[in-house]
Design a protein around this motif. Sequence first.
Motif, PDB file in Angstrom:
ATOM      1  N   LEU A  85       0.832  -1.200   0.000  1.00 39.16           N
ATOM      2  CA  LEU A  85       0.000   0.000   0.000  1.00 39.16           C
ATOM      3  C   LEU A  85       0.866   1.248   0.000  1.00 39.16           C
ATOM      4  CD1 LEU A  85      -2.706   1.455   0.207  1.00 39.16           C
ATOM      5  CD2 LEU A  85      -2.644   1.095   2.685  1.00 39.16           C
ATOM      6  N   ASN A  86       1.921   1.263   0.825  1.00 41.03           N
ATOM      7  CA  ASN A  86       2.825   2.415   0.862  1.00 41.03           C
ATOM      8  C   ASN A  86       3.556   2.590  -0.466  1.00 41.03           C
ATOM      9  OD1 ASN A  86       3.421   1.693   4.274  1.00 41.03           O
ATOM     10  ND2 ASN A  86       2.481   3.571   3.514  1.00 41.03           N
ATOM     11  N   CYS A  87       3.949   1.471  -1.077  1.00 45.29           N
ATOM     12  CA  CYS A  87       4.603   1.537  -2.385  1.00 45.29           C
ATOM     13  C   CYS A  87       3.686   2.179  -3.418  1.00 45.29           C
ATOM     14  CB  CYS A  87       5.026   0.131  -2.816  1.00 45.29           C
ATOM     15  SG  CYS A  87       5.670   0.031  -4.510  1.00 45.29           S
ATOM     16  N   ALA A  88       2.428   1.747  -3.451  1.00 49.66           N
ATOM     17  CA  ALA A  88       1.480   2.277  -4.436  1.00 49.66           C
ATOM     18  C   ALA A  88       1.179   3.757  -4.189  1.00 49.66           C
ATOM     19  CB  ALA A  88       0.196   1.454  -4.392  1.00 49.66           C
ATOM     20  N   SER A  89       0.948   4.123  -2.926  1.00 47.96           N
ATOM     21  CA  SER A  89       0.594   5.517  -2.635  1.00 47.96           C
ATOM     22  C   SER A  89       1.757   6.461  -2.923  1.00 47.96           C
ATOM     23  CB  SER A  89       0.136   5.654  -1.176  1.00 47.96           C
ATOM     24  OG  SER A  89       1.170   5.319  -0.277  1.00 47.96           O
ATOM     25  N   GLN A  90       2.975   6.060  -2.544  1.00 47.81           N
ATOM     26  CA  GLN A  90       4.128   6.917  -2.807  1.00 47.81           C
ATOM     27  C   GLN A  90       4.465   6.947  -4.296  1.00 47.81           C
ATOM     28  OE1 GLN A  90       4.096   8.760  -0.258  1.00 47.81           O
ATOM     29  NE2 GLN A  90       6.259   8.671   0.355  1.00 47.81           N
ATOM     30  N   GLY A  91       4.253   5.821  -4.984  1.00 51.81           N
ATOM     31  CA  GLY A  91       4.489   5.811  -6.421  1.00 51.81           C
ATOM     32  C   GLY A  91       3.548   6.747  -7.162  1.00 51.81           C
ATOM     33  N   LEU A  92       2.267   6.748  -6.775  1.00 51.24           N
ATOM     34  CA  LEU A  92       1.297   7.652  -7.396  1.00 51.24           C
ATOM     35  C   LEU A  92       1.608   9.100  -7.045  1.00 51.24           C
ATOM     36  CD1 LEU A  92      -1.200   7.985  -9.110  1.00 51.24           C
ATOM     37  CD2 LEU A  92      -2.599   7.539  -7.080  1.00 51.24           C
ATOM     38  N   PHE A  93       2.031   9.341  -5.790  1.00 52.54           N
ATOM     39  CA  PHE A  93       2.425  10.676  -5.359  1.00 52.54           C
ATOM     40  C   PHE A  93       3.582  11.166  -6.239  1.00 52.54           C
ATOM     41  CE2 PHE A  93       2.663  13.210  -1.116  1.00 52.54           C
ATOM     42  CZ  PHE A  93       2.752  14.396  -1.824  1.00 52.54           C
ATOM     43  N   ALA A  94       4.577  10.314  -6.432  1.00 52.28           N
ATOM     44  CA  ALA A  94       5.722  10.686  -7.261  1.00 52.28           C
ATOM     45  C   ALA A  94       5.292  10.991  -8.693  1.00 52.28           C
ATOM     46  CB  ALA A  94       6.761   9.561  -7.239  1.00 52.28           C
ATOM     47  N   LEU A  95       4.407  10.156  -9.234  1.00 48.55           N
ATOM     48  CA  LEU A  95       3.944  10.343 -10.610  1.00 48.55           C
ATOM     49  C   LEU A  95       3.235  11.686 -10.778  1.00 48.55           C
ATOM     50  CD1 LEU A  95       3.688   8.988 -13.397  1.00 48.55           C
ATOM     51  CD2 LEU A  95       1.492   8.051 -12.632  1.00 48.55           C
ATOM     52  N   LEU A  96       2.398  12.038  -9.803  1.00 49.29           N
ATOM     53  CA  LEU A  96       1.680  13.317  -9.870  1.00 49.29           C
ATOM     54  C   LEU A  96       2.656  14.485  -9.814  1.00 49.29           C
ATOM     55  CD1 LEU A  96      -1.397  12.621  -7.555  1.00 49.29           C
ATOM     56  CD2 LEU A  96      -1.390  12.864 -10.039  1.00 49.29           C
ATOM     57  N   VAL A  97       3.651  14.388  -8.957  1.00 48.07           N
ATOM     58  CA  VAL A  97       4.618  15.479  -8.822  1.00 48.07           C
ATOM     59  C   VAL A  97       5.471  15.607 -10.080  1.00 48.07           C
ATOM     60  CG1 VAL A  97       6.633  16.281  -7.516  1.00 48.07           C
ATOM     61  CG2 VAL A  97       4.670  15.322  -6.310  1.00 48.07           C
ATOM     62  N   LEU A  98       5.869  14.480 -10.665  1.00 48.13           N
ATOM     63  CA  LEU A  98       6.760  14.508 -11.817  1.00 48.13           C
ATOM     64  C   LEU A  98       6.054  14.905 -13.112  1.00 48.13           C
ATOM     65  CD1 LEU A  98       8.834  11.270 -11.116  1.00 48.13           C
ATOM     66  CD2 LEU A  98       9.675  13.623 -11.026  1.00 48.13           C
ATOM     67  N   THR A  99       4.763  14.646 -13.187  1.00 49.93           N
ATOM     68  CA  THR A  99       4.052  14.880 -14.447  1.00 49.93           C
ATOM     69  C   THR A  99       3.184  16.132 -14.446  1.00 49.93           C
ATOM     70  OG1 THR A  99       2.230  13.450 -13.734  1.00 49.93           O
ATOM     71  CG2 THR A  99       4.014  12.433 -15.001  1.00 49.93           C
TER      72      THR A  99
END
Length: 424
Positions: A85-99
């Motif tokens: 769950l932490n992997c998915a939430s942080q991955g989506l957070f990163a994607l939003l910030v980067l894109t």
Amino acid sequence: MLMARPSWAGRNYLLLTGATVIAGLGSSGALIATAFAVLAAGGTATDVGLVAAARTIPLVLFLLIGGTVADRLPRHRVMVAANALNCASQGLFALLVLTGEPRLWHMAVLAALGGTGQAFFAPAAEGMVLASVSGEQSGRAFAVFRMGMNGANIGGAALGGALVAAVGPGWVLAVDSASFALAGALRAFLDVSEVPARTPGGGLLHDLRDGWREVASRTWLWAVVVQFALVNGLLSAAESVYGPLVAEQHLGGAGPWGLALAAFGAGTVGGALLMTRYQPRRLLLTGTLCVFPLALPSAALAIPLPAAGLAAIMFGTGITVEIFSVTWMMALHQEIPEEKFSRVSSYDWFGSLAMVPVATALAGPAQDLIGRTAALWSCAVLITLLTAAVLCVPDIRRLTRRPPDATTPPPPQSRADNARPTRA
């Protein structure tokens, strides 16, 4: 030449320690990256606080449920699921910030998912390292584990800050997501063949009540939980609210304050190193005596001491708080039945965190009412009085380390026996 692996460092111990170090490196940097991601998206200091609160609130709310789940299911599976769950939430957070520019509610929701994962992970993970070793080396093994964890937190914060400045917060969040994936993969390989199968209990509320009975039936346990509910709140007010203000006005700004916090982190590593050699017989008496120095940082800020003096006090405090942490976990592992450990741990975590948002919210009004200096001295005095009160509990002074062949906790006693388990 490579050092020989200690005999007590078995496969599970190495997997658990490695996973914790990897996750700690990522998470420490992510805390910095999250704040700068909010600011980079046009947020204010208030918005940074809201995102931080969005993580803390579900962490507190779901801790008790997380403890009951971890006692009903295989704990390593709960840990792996939380890491996912932490992997998915942080991955989506990163994607939003980067894109693009993430909105505040996006970041708050993802932070809340991260806090939810931690609420289920923490009770399941508590005691797993000690369960992977046995005998007289368990204290040393846990101290080495803590040393690696604290070192990862210090290194992760330093590396994360540098990476945020160099490549931006999005990539640091992506690294954190990857660290959760790797840590979860390591924990999936834990050998649990010797762990007894868990039988379903009487339902969630029944398990919560059962966990509470375990806590309430041990005076030493609930006394320390209440103590640290208040102590952690006071420390958070002093260090999260007053500390930066004192540093800005009297110590030279963020640099000296960062040095003081780094000194505390270095002290925790030193304390863990000390506990690889020191094995006190009276676990809770030793640990509680080491809580008194937690009053010193508030006093140092009230004076205020120069930056070098504050850093020295923070370093010493880091040593003593780590001694308490090791002795506390040793006492829990010795006294609490394994099948109820996560439930008890969840109440411990709940107590440690419950008053933190309240205390930090009241820190500003308290300063307006009595002044910052008086508020800091009040923190120091209250920490001292709370710790002295806990020392008045006979079981705190009497609980001793049992020999390796007598580490099985005594059977639960009836409420008529009150809260005094048999001591060796």
